[in-house]
Every structure is written in C-alpha cells, then in structure tokens.
Design an enzyme around this catalytic site. Structure first.
Site, PDB file in Angstrom:
ATOM      1  N   LYS A 130       0.514  -0.525  -4.483  1.00 49.19           N
ATOM      2  CA  LYS A 130      -0.313  -1.535  -5.164  1.00 49.19           C
ATOM      3  C   LYS A 130      -1.785  -1.148  -5.130  1.00 49.19           C
ATOM      4  O   LYS A 130      -2.510  -1.366  -6.080  1.00 49.19           O
ATOM      5  CB  LYS A 130      -0.096  -2.880  -4.452  1.00 49.19           C
ATOM      6  CG  LYS A 130      -0.866  -4.036  -5.047  1.00 49.19           C
ATOM      7  CD  LYS A 130      -0.049  -4.744  -6.072  1.00 49.19           C
ATOM      8  CE  LYS A 130      -0.823  -5.800  -6.820  1.00 49.19           C
ATOM      9  NZ  LYS A 130      -0.536  -5.738  -8.262  1.00 49.19           N
TER      10      LYS A 130
ATOM     11  N   ASN B  61      -4.740   6.594   7.360  1.00 49.80           N
ATOM     12  CA  ASN B  61      -4.746   6.271   5.935  1.00 49.80           C
ATOM     13  C   ASN B  61      -5.864   7.077   5.296  1.00 49.80           C
ATOM     14  O   ASN B  61      -6.996   7.041   5.778  1.00 49.80           O
ATOM     15  CB  ASN B  61      -5.002   4.760   5.769  1.00 49.80           C
ATOM     16  CG  ASN B  61      -5.361   4.393   4.346  1.00 49.80           C
ATOM     17  OD1 ASN B  61      -4.892   5.013   3.401  1.00 49.80           O
ATOM     18  ND2 ASN B  61      -6.198   3.385   4.188  1.00 49.80           N
ATOM     19  N   GLY B  62      -5.546   7.810   4.224  1.00 49.01           N
ATOM     20  CA  GLY B  62      -6.587   8.589   3.542  1.00 49.01           C
ATOM     21  C   GLY B  62      -6.131  10.021   3.375  1.00 49.01           C
ATOM     22  O   GLY B  62      -4.932  10.313   3.465  1.00 49.01           O
TER      23      GLY B  62
ATOM     24  N   LYS C  10       3.487  -1.061 -18.199  1.00 51.27           N
ATOM     25  CA  LYS C  10       4.339  -1.995 -17.445  1.00 51.27           C
ATOM     26  C   LYS C  10       5.777  -1.521 -17.458  1.00 51.27           C
ATOM     27  O   LYS C  10       6.439  -1.504 -16.433  1.00 51.27           O
ATOM     28  CB  LYS C  10       4.209  -3.362 -18.112  1.00 51.27           C
ATOM     29  CG  LYS C  10       4.093  -4.573 -17.329  1.00 51.27           C
ATOM     30  CD  LYS C  10       2.896  -4.855 -16.479  1.00 51.27           C
ATOM     31  CE  LYS C  10       2.263  -3.725 -15.737  1.00 51.27           C
ATOM     32  NZ  LYS C  10       0.906  -3.881 -15.401  1.00 51.27           N
TER      33      LYS C  10
ATOM     34  N   GLU D 168       6.335   1.812 -15.366  1.00 54.75           N
ATOM     35  CA  GLU D 168       6.201   1.785 -13.907  1.00 54.75           C
ATOM     36  C   GLU D 168       7.333   1.054 -13.196  1.00 54.75           C
ATOM     37  O   GLU D 168       7.664   1.396 -12.066  1.00 54.75           O
ATOM     38  CB  GLU D 168       4.822   1.305 -13.439  1.00 54.75           C
ATOM     39  CG  GLU D 168       4.437  -0.101 -13.765  1.00 54.75           C
ATOM     40  CD  GLU D 168       3.024  -0.443 -13.258  1.00 54.75           C
ATOM     41  OE1 GLU D 168       2.429  -1.358 -13.809  1.00 54.75           O
ATOM     42  OE2 GLU D 168       2.538   0.183 -12.311  1.00 54.75           O
TER      43      GLU D 168
ATOM     44  N   TRP E 274       2.403   6.061   1.909  1.00 56.58           N
ATOM     45  CA  TRP E 274       2.522   6.511   0.521  1.00 56.58           C
ATOM     46  C   TRP E 274       2.246   8.011   0.578  1.00 56.58           C
ATOM     47  O   TRP E 274       1.130   8.432   0.875  1.00 56.58           O
ATOM     48  CB  TRP E 274       1.515   5.798  -0.376  1.00 56.58           C
ATOM     49  CG  TRP E 274       1.709   6.109  -1.819  1.00 56.58           C
ATOM     50  CD1 TRP E 274       2.600   5.552  -2.669  1.00 56.58           C
ATOM     51  CD2 TRP E 274       0.960   7.059  -2.602  1.00 56.58           C
ATOM     52  NE1 TRP E 274       2.478   6.093  -3.928  1.00 56.58           N
ATOM     53  CE2 TRP E 274       1.480   7.021  -3.916  1.00 56.58           C
ATOM     54  CE3 TRP E 274      -0.083   7.943  -2.322  1.00 56.58           C
ATOM     55  CZ2 TRP E 274       0.982   7.830  -4.935  1.00 56.58           C
ATOM     56  CZ3 TRP E 274      -0.582   8.744  -3.343  1.00 56.58           C
ATOM     57  CH2 TRP E 274      -0.036   8.671  -4.641  1.00 56.58           C
TER      58      TRP E 274
ATOM     59  N   ARG F 113       0.807  -1.211   0.000  1.00 54.36           N
ATOM     60  CA  ARG F 113       0.000   0.000   0.000  1.00 54.36           C
ATOM     61  C   ARG F 113       0.848   1.273   0.000  1.00 54.36           C
ATOM     62  O   ARG F 113       0.313   2.383  -0.050  1.00 54.36           O
ATOM     63  CB  ARG F 113      -0.923   0.011   1.217  1.00 54.36           C
ATOM     64  CG  ARG F 113      -1.828  -1.207   1.281  1.00 54.36           C
ATOM     65  CD  ARG F 113      -2.626  -1.215   2.551  1.00 54.36           C
ATOM     66  NE  ARG F 113      -3.644  -0.200   2.530  1.00 54.36           N
ATOM     67  CZ  ARG F 113      -4.879  -0.359   2.069  1.00 54.36           C
ATOM     68  NH1 ARG F 113      -5.237  -1.525   1.599  1.00 54.36           N
ATOM     69  NH2 ARG F 113      -5.739   0.620   2.075  1.00 54.36           N
TER      70      ARG F 113
END
Ligand code: M6R
Length: 602
Positions: free
Chosen positions: A597, A98-99, A478, A481, A74, A27
C-alpha cells in the site's frame, strides 16, 4: 516499504508483535518475522507470506521474551523466502530494516573478509554484522547504531535488540518513517505512528540521523551528534486500527461503498471553495504555473486536476510522474510557480523525492494527503487533508475520489481568487456529487453481470477522451493490480495511431463516453472499434449509451454530470468491475501479489 514494529513490556510481547504486523501489513506481505530475547538469547520465528502464516508458526512455539522486534517484508533484494525474511541476525544481535541500503555490496565484501557469515541475499543483513563488528570493538550499542547509520547509504529505518542489553529496544532512522511511543504497559515503535494505537497515546517522530533507546521506564531520543533531543509528537488515533465488523467481503468493497460518505465529509468540512485555501499559504492570483506531481492512482487524480486548473482557474498546469520528475533537468523556475503533490499515504518515496526537488528549486509545495502526520504532510509548505479515513485495501478507491473532490474544490477556489466566471455554479453542482456516486453504486448488479462475462479475459483496453482519459488509465490500473489481467488505458483518439491493432473479439474494451462537447468524437472512436469486431463495454450516461446501443456488447449506466463531476462518477463502475473480476478469479483482492500500500522505496 516493509513495516517494522517493536515492543518492550512486562509480559511476553509476541502477541503484540503479531498484532503490530497486522497493522503494518499494508506495507508488504512477502514474508514476516519476529525476534525476541529469551533467557539471554535471541529467539527468531519467520514465515513466507502473510502475517497469518507467521502467526501459525508463533502459535506452535510461542516465544516468551518481553522485548522483541517484528517485520513484514516487501521484497527488494532477494526473493520472498524464509532465509530472506527479517529479522536478520549476527552473533548476539537481531535487526529489522525498512528501506534500501545502496552500498550493501561493498559492505558485504568488507564484512565477509572480516569473518561475517551471511545467510540471506538481502541488503539488510549487513546491518547486524556492522553493529556486531563495532560492539566487538568495544562500542556501546548506542554508539554502534549511530556509527552504522553513518556508514550506510540509502534510506532506512532500523529496529534492533541485543543480548548485551536485554532490556532495551534500539532504533535508528534516515529517510524511512519511524515513530516511537510509551504507555502504561511499556514502550513501542513502528513504521506508522498510528500503529502505536493501544500502546501509546502520542507518537514521537524520529528525524533523520536520530536514534531511540526504549526501556520499560521510558524513551530517550538522540540526534546525529548523540545528544538527547525532543521531537515533534502526534496524537495517535485509537480508532484507526480498532477492530470493527466489516459487513463487506473485502476492505476494497467497503471502501468503494464508503465514497458517498467521504464526499459528504469533504463537502461538509470545506463548505465553500475558500475553506480549502485557508489550509495553504498560497495566493492563487500570483500563481503563474502549477506542477502537479504524484504516483499511481494519485497521479491520475493529478492528471485530471491539471485540466480543471486550466479550465476553472485559467492557470497553466502540468502533471508529472514523481519517479521521473525527481531526476529531470529543469529550466530556472518562473516567479509564481507552485507545486501540488498528492498522496494517500504521504510516505511514497518517489513523491517525497519530487517534493524535495521542488523545494530545493525554491518552489512552494502544497500537499493533498490522507495520512496526517506522514512525511509529506509534515514537510510540505501547506497540507490539505483528504479526509478519506483509513484506506486498507491496496487498490486505492475512496482516496481517489477524495483527491478528486478536494482538487475540484481547490481548482474552483483558485478560479474564484482569479475572478473567473461561473465558479458558484460549478460549486453548486459539486454538492450533488455524493448522490450521483450513490446512484452509480446502485448499478452494482449490472457491473457484476459484466464481470461474470469477462473475468476470464487475458487482456483489456480502457479508452476515454478529455477528462475521461485519466479515468480510463485509472480503470486499467485498478484492474491490473488486483485481477492480474493485462490492461492498458488509452486516449480514445490515440487508438487509431497504433493500439487499435490490439482490437479483437477476445479483448474487452471498456469505452468511457459522456454526453457533451466531446461525445461525437468519442462515439466515432467507439464505432472504429466496433468496425473491427471489438467487444465493447460501454460506460456512460443514459443518452450516450442509447445512441451507441447498436455497437456495445455490454453497457453500464452512470448518472449524467458535468466536466467536473462526470469523471468522478464514471470511476465508480470501473472500481466495481475490477473488484468483481478479481473476486470471480478467486484472488486476494485486498492484498494483491507483489504490491504494497505504501511504497517507501524508489
Ligand atoms: O500513497 P500514494 O497515493 O502516494 O500512493 C501512490 C501509489 O503507490 C498508489 O496510488 C498505487 O498506485 C495504488 N496501489 C493504486 O491503487
């Protein structure tokens, strides 16, 4: 994004917190941190970067607390740094969040005026200060948490510990996922229900406005009004995060090689097209239009499936990027409209938002989701599991082929319900997909040879026509990233309208071709590139490669398929190419920079 994990037990919780963060690292991995209560005070450890870095810090001074919260970040507000790492602290309190708190600026000003001393640039740090303010005013920790939940705008999940109640873990949820559980050794909470594995056999899923109080005796959930409630539970699968030996160098490589097994599992579970229909409350005879909505790789699966619904079921279909779609203006819905949302994680905020828009317009929504128990899987009107198994690598590979296999099945099922001819024949061909993907994987040495020649490129172009156009887009995604090489996917026929200006001998151009009705058109586009000294990596079946052998610099052979199979099979060398280019560049393939992810913020 970000992952929260928390634990209350009868033994020091730091090892469990580190293990929990490892499970949630998909995450985000910009920084990580933990906070525990020790001798009545808060102990905090944090580190920039991945959980390994935090583990080293914790090992050099392990906290002994038996109640603790943990966070893997993140970054949204503020750079990845120690001072922006969670948990965030106010006197006597620590929280992990988170958020996104949309009104954090106003709150920060108001709190600063009342004496709060902010240390970070994050939106999250207003949370402990708001709680502190309410508790200093006499509110209980539970009431303070609910009041804070009401004051914040945005989407968030919060875990908190307080020196006032050193034997309690608290949590609150609005918009971001949160699951709690209880087992023999104590209580636990996490952003992902499956991360509770080993600590609880069941996960209780918090709903918006709920808070949780977890002690060593059990868990209590409260709704927005503060009343005790029971919520839906999910079985926690102990195998999801079980340690196993990965014989491959990276999760991504293993997941690429798992694709034949995933396809076999799907075709074993959904033996005939009507098996997928049994999962969703839709009568395709009455469907007048399909809108497919998704993000990233899942969007490219949707873009391909749009063609299949039109071709095999003769139903008008359109595709939309979820983050754009959710804020569009719409004409009134037609009778018989259907939405299909596609998501590996089932937690992508943009896709959830688009789904909510559809439902508010009265359009039924069916979902294709890999993570059962996720928000999208729970909230859609019907869900078809993708059966890909856990996908750990941030770059999606086996989930993409699972999405395409299930979508192919669904398009054929829709065609069957609408009495379209030839469905049985396509279904029979689909049974060969696993073997064809296996054959494409056997060509890996040739892919490695190409990767060795091109891995120092600064930019790459991918082109395809028809059903190979979404594959070209996916191939470019792909590559960019995980290798950080700039790459773009174009419709081959569109190149001459502008992008062909980019063609030069230094820019590898991956051209997807296939024998069939569009071959001559694609071949002309390839020749247009060759005429401008383009460096062409041709990907196609043997016959198409042969007829373009005079213009290709490198070529990668895939088995010849039909409209349904060719795009799936052609994806395999592009996944392998991205993987080997990134590996040769010495990059962290499974955890590329800046990504996560599961994208749970807008
Ligand atoms: O979990 P989802 O399928 O909803 O995720 C959508 C995208 O975030 C995801 O496909 C992303 O583009 C991947 N990193 C692609 O490899």
């Amino acid at each position: 994004m970000c992952g929260i994990f928390a634990r209350i037990a009868n033994e020091p919780v730091a090892p469990a917190l580190i293990e929990g963060l490892r499970r949630l690292e998909y995450r985000g991995y910009d920084s990580a941190g933990i906070a525990t209560i020790e001798q009545g005070g808060i102990e905090r450890r944090c580190a920039v970067g991945k959980v390994d870095a935090l583990e080293a810090v914790v090992r050099s001074g392990p906290p002994a607390g038996t109640v603790g919260i943990a966070h893997t970040r993140w970054a949204t507000h503020g750079s990845p740094s120690e001072r922006n790492a969670h948990p965030h602290i106010a006197p006597g309190l620590a929280i992990a969040h988170n958020g996104i708190i949309e009104n954090h600026r106003e709150l920060r000003h108001a709190l600063s005026d009342r004496g709060a001393r902010f240390r970070s640039e994050t939106d999250s740090e207003v949370i402990p200060w708001l709680m502190h303010q309410h508790m200093a005013g006499g509110a209980s920790a539970k009431d303070a948490m609910h009041r804070v939940g009401e004051e914040l705008h945005g989407a968030f999940a919060i875990a908190a510990i307080s020196e006032n109640e050193p034997d309690v873990l608290r949590a609150y949820r609005r918009g971001s996922p949160l699951a709690v559980g209880f087992g023999k050794g104590g209580g636990v909470l996490a952003s992902d229900p499956q991360a509770l594995a080993g600590y609880a056999s069941e996960a209780m899923i918090l709903e918006d406005g709920d808070s949780a109080e977890i002690t060593r005796d059990g868990v209590a959930l409260f709704n927005r009004a503060g009343e005790r409630v029971q919520r839906q539970t999910l079985a926690v699968d102990p195998s999801v995060f079980a340690c196993d030996d990965n014989p491959y160098a990276h999760h991504m490589l293993r997941e690429i090689h798992e694709q034949p097994d995933v396809i076999a599992r799907i075709l074993g579970q959904y033996r005939v097209p009507s098996d997928v229909l049994a999962m969703v409350p839709v009568d395709f005879r009455r469907v007048s239009r399909i809108t497919l909505v998704a993000c990233g790789t899942s969007y490219y699966a949707a873009a391909l499936a749009r063609r299949w619904f039109q071709e095999f079921a003769r139903v008008p279909a359109e595709v939309a990027i979820a983050s754009e779609f959710r804020y569009e203006a719409f004409a009134p819905p037609l009778p018989g409209e259907l939405a299909i949302v596609i998501s590996q994680s089932g937690e992508t905020a943009d896709t959830i938002g688009a789904m909510e828009v559809m439902r508010a317009r009265g359009i039924p929504v069916i979902a294709l989701v890999n993570q059962i128990g996720s928000t999208i899987a729970r909230e859609a009107d019907g869900t078809i599991p993708l059966l890909a198994g856990p996908e750990i690598g941030v770059a999606s590979t086996k989930a993409f082929s699972a999405q395409l296999t299930v979508l192919a099945m669904l398009a054929l099922a829709a065609g069957q319900r609408r009495n379209q001819p030839g469905i049985g024949q396509f279904h029979a061909r689909l049974q060969k997909l696993g073997d064809m993907v296996t054959a494409a994987l056997h060509n890996e040495p040739a892919v490695i040879a190409v990767a060795e020649r091109i891995h120092n490129a600064h930019s790459m172009i991918y082109v395809g026509r028809g059903s190979l156009f979404p594959v070209a887009m996916e191939g470019a995604l792909k590559l960019k990233e995980i290798s950080y090489i700039h790459a773009e996917g174009f419709a081959a026929g569109e190149l001459k309208h502008g992008p062909i200006a980019l063609v030069d001998p230094q820019t590898p151009i991956v051209a997807l071709v296939a024998s069939g009705s569009l071959f001559e058109k694609s071949a002309s586009n390839v020749r247009e590139i060759a005429a401008r000294n383009g460096r062409i990596v041709l990907v196609g079946d043997r016959a198409s490669l042969l007829s373009l052998s005079d213009v290709s610099t490198h070529s990668l052979t895939v088995p010849q398929g039909c409209e349904l199979l060719q795009p799936i099979v052609s994806t395999v060398p592009l996944q392998l190419l991205a993987y080997h280019v990134a590996r040769l560049r010495g990059l962290d393939v499974d955890r590329p920079r800046n990504l996560a992810k599961s994208v749970t913020v807008e």
